[in-house]
Design a protein around this motif. Structure first.
Motif, PDB file in Angstrom:
ATOM      1  N   SER A  32       0.821  -1.202   0.000  1.00 18.10           N
ATOM      2  CA  SER A  32       0.000   0.000   0.000  1.00 18.10           C
ATOM      3  C   SER A  32       0.858   1.255   0.000  1.00 18.10           C
ATOM      4  O   SER A  32       2.014   1.239   0.423  1.00 18.10           O
ATOM      5  CB  SER A  32      -0.914   0.003   1.237  1.00 18.10           C
ATOM      6  N   ASP A  33       0.241   2.334  -0.514  1.00 17.74           N
ATOM      7  CA  ASP A  33       0.878   3.656  -0.554  1.00 17.74           C
ATOM      8  C   ASP A  33       2.190   3.638  -1.333  1.00 17.74           C
ATOM      9  O   ASP A  33       3.164   4.312  -0.971  1.00 17.74           O
ATOM     10  CB  ASP A  33       1.117   4.197   0.854  1.00 17.74           C
ATOM     11  N   CYS A  34       2.217   2.873  -2.405  1.00 13.59           N
ATOM     12  CA  CYS A  34       3.412   2.782  -3.254  1.00 13.59           C
ATOM     13  C   CYS A  34       3.211   3.624  -4.516  1.00 13.59           C
ATOM     14  O   CYS A  34       2.093   3.931  -4.917  1.00 13.59           O
ATOM     15  CB  CYS A  34       3.697   1.332  -3.624  1.00 13.59           C
ATOM     16  N   TYR A  87       1.603  -4.168 -12.695  1.00 12.26           N
ATOM     17  CA  TYR A  87       0.723  -5.173 -12.089  1.00 12.26           C
ATOM     18  C   TYR A  87       0.475  -4.821 -10.629  1.00 12.26           C
ATOM     19  O   TYR A  87       1.417  -4.676  -9.855  1.00 12.26           O
ATOM     20  CB  TYR A  87       1.435  -6.519 -12.218  1.00 12.26           C
ATOM     21  N   THR A  88      -0.795  -4.661 -10.252  1.00 10.97           N
ATOM     22  CA  THR A  88      -1.161  -4.382  -8.866  1.00 10.97           C
ATOM     23  C   THR A  88      -2.105  -5.480  -8.413  1.00 10.97           C
ATOM     24  O   THR A  88      -3.169  -5.652  -9.005  1.00 10.97           O
ATOM     25  CB  THR A  88      -1.868  -3.016  -8.734  1.00 10.97           C
ATOM     26  N   ILE A  89      -1.727  -6.216  -7.360  1.00 11.33           N
ATOM     27  CA  ILE A  89      -2.534  -7.363  -6.950  1.00 11.33           C
ATOM     28  C   ILE A  89      -2.725  -7.384  -5.444  1.00 11.33           C
ATOM     29  O   ILE A  89      -1.810  -7.132  -4.672  1.00 11.33           O
ATOM     30  CB  ILE A  89      -1.905  -8.693  -7.428  1.00 11.33           C
ATOM     31  N   SER A  90      -3.959  -7.720  -5.049  1.00  5.56           N
ATOM     32  CA  SER A  90      -4.291  -7.881  -3.635  1.00  5.56           C
ATOM     33  C   SER A  90      -4.142  -9.325  -3.200  1.00  5.56           C
ATOM     34  O   SER A  90      -3.508  -9.631  -2.194  1.00  5.56           O
ATOM     35  CB  SER A  90      -5.729  -7.415  -3.382  1.00  5.56           C
ATOM     36  N   PRO A 106      -4.324  -6.647   2.106  1.00  2.81           N
ATOM     37  CA  PRO A 106      -4.501  -5.221   1.821  1.00  2.81           C
ATOM     38  C   PRO A 106      -3.587  -4.737   0.699  1.00  2.81           C
ATOM     39  O   PRO A 106      -2.403  -5.066   0.656  1.00  2.81           O
ATOM     40  CB  PRO A 106      -4.137  -4.554   3.153  1.00  2.81           C
ATOM     41  N   CYS A 107      -4.169  -3.975  -0.213  1.00  3.32           N
ATOM     42  CA  CYS A 107      -3.418  -3.390  -1.331  1.00  3.32           C
ATOM     43  C   CYS A 107      -4.148  -2.107  -1.701  1.00  3.32           C
ATOM     44  O   CYS A 107      -5.105  -2.118  -2.464  1.00  3.32           O
ATOM     45  CB  CYS A 107      -3.352  -4.371  -2.500  1.00  3.32           C
ATOM     46  N   ASP A 108      -3.724  -0.992  -1.105  1.00  5.33           N
ATOM     47  CA  ASP A 108      -4.524   0.218  -1.123  1.00  5.33           C
ATOM     48  C   ASP A 108      -3.671   1.435  -1.509  1.00  5.33           C
ATOM     49  O   ASP A 108      -2.516   1.552  -1.116  1.00  5.33           O
ATOM     50  CB  ASP A 108      -5.118   0.430   0.276  1.00  5.33           C
ATOM     51  N   SER A 109      -4.273   2.312  -2.308  1.00  5.28           N
ATOM     52  CA  SER A 109      -3.716   3.643  -2.594  1.00  5.28           C
ATOM     53  C   SER A 109      -2.339   3.576  -3.255  1.00  5.28           C
ATOM     54  O   SER A 109      -1.386   4.240  -2.835  1.00  5.28           O
ATOM     55  CB  SER A 109      -3.647   4.482  -1.309  1.00  5.28           C
ATOM     56  N   THR A 138      -9.616  -7.368  -8.721  1.00  3.56           N
ATOM     57  CA  THR A 138     -10.798  -6.629  -8.305  1.00  3.56           C
ATOM     58  C   THR A 138     -10.778  -6.249  -6.829  1.00  3.56           C
ATOM     59  O   THR A 138     -11.545  -5.390  -6.399  1.00  3.56           O
ATOM     60  CB  THR A 138     -12.064  -7.438  -8.598  1.00  3.56           C
ATOM     61  N   ALA A 139      -9.902  -6.842  -6.018  1.00  4.47           N
ATOM     62  CA  ALA A 139      -9.837  -6.515  -4.591  1.00  4.47           C
ATOM     63  C   ALA A 139      -8.882  -5.359  -4.292  1.00  4.47           C
ATOM     64  O   ALA A 139      -8.801  -4.905  -3.148  1.00  4.47           O
ATOM     65  CB  ALA A 139      -9.417  -7.745  -3.784  1.00  4.47           C
TER      66      ALA A 139
END
Length: 199
Positions: free
Chosen positions: A103-105, A132-135, A139-142, A162-163
């Motif tokens: 998160s916050d990356c 590529y951004t994966i949850s 948590p994988c946010d912002s 989608t998460a």
């Protein structure tokens, strides 16, 4: 770390864990080992790390990775996937840049280029794009991708699952890449010569 090039390691070229407040400036890493290995891996528990002006090429399932970390910045980096054998206990997905369970990356002015030698990609489970951004349930946010460019990448352009929460792609270009962005905020994106590819 400044001006260092890591060459042909037995595992990942650079692997950090439980580390904070570090900088990699104008460094390189090539030919990470087969399996679940990466060129630059900011791993579990890392916080506040900058990679600026770095390059990664050759083998390795990701060129740049933030995993279970926060406040990782990739700035003005270049990645090229030339070949990979992603087999470990199971086949692994492959991508150029990955923000994974983090998160916050930020990835800013980063380039994924000329990763089109699909005959040299073996034992992988999915082509997951340049960015590529994966949850995957964590948590994988912002996370933000700003002014990034993917050119001639057979793995694809942008991808999130989608998460993932609050992912933003802004002022990015994906050219000669198959299109793989899913439900996320995409602003001012240029796409060209893109085709859909069934993964």
């Amino acid at each position: 770390f400044e001006g260092i090039v890591w060459r042909r390691p037995l595992e990942s070229a650079v692997f950090m864990a439980y580390t904070g407040c570090a900088k990699f400036l104008r460094c390189g890493a090539y030919d990470a080992a087969n399996g679940n290995n990466v060129n630059f891996a900011m791993g579990r528990g890392c916080d506040t790390i900058l990679l600026e002006g770095c390059s990664a090429w050759g083998s390795g399932r990701y060129k740049f990775l933030a995993y279970l970390s926060s406040r990782i910045i990739f700035r003005q980096c270049v990645g090229r996937l030339d070949r990979v054998n992603a087999f470990s206990s199971r086949n692994e997905p492959i991508a150029i840049y990955a923000i994974y369970h983090s998160s916050d990356c930020l990835a800013q002015n980063c380039v994924a280029i000329d990763s089109d030698q699909t005959a040299a990609y073996t034992n992988y489970d999915g082509l997951w794009g340049s960015f590529y951004t994966i949850s995957n349930g964590e948590p994988c946010d912002s996370n933000q991708w700003l002014s990034c460019v993917a050119l001639n990448v057979a793995l694809g352009g942008l991808f999130t699952d989608t998460a993932v929460a609050n992912a933003v792609f802004r002022n990015c270009i994906a050219w000669d890449c198959y299109w793989s962005a899913s439900d996320t905020a995409v602003r001012h994106l240029i796409r060209g010569h893109n085709t859909l590819l069934d993964r």
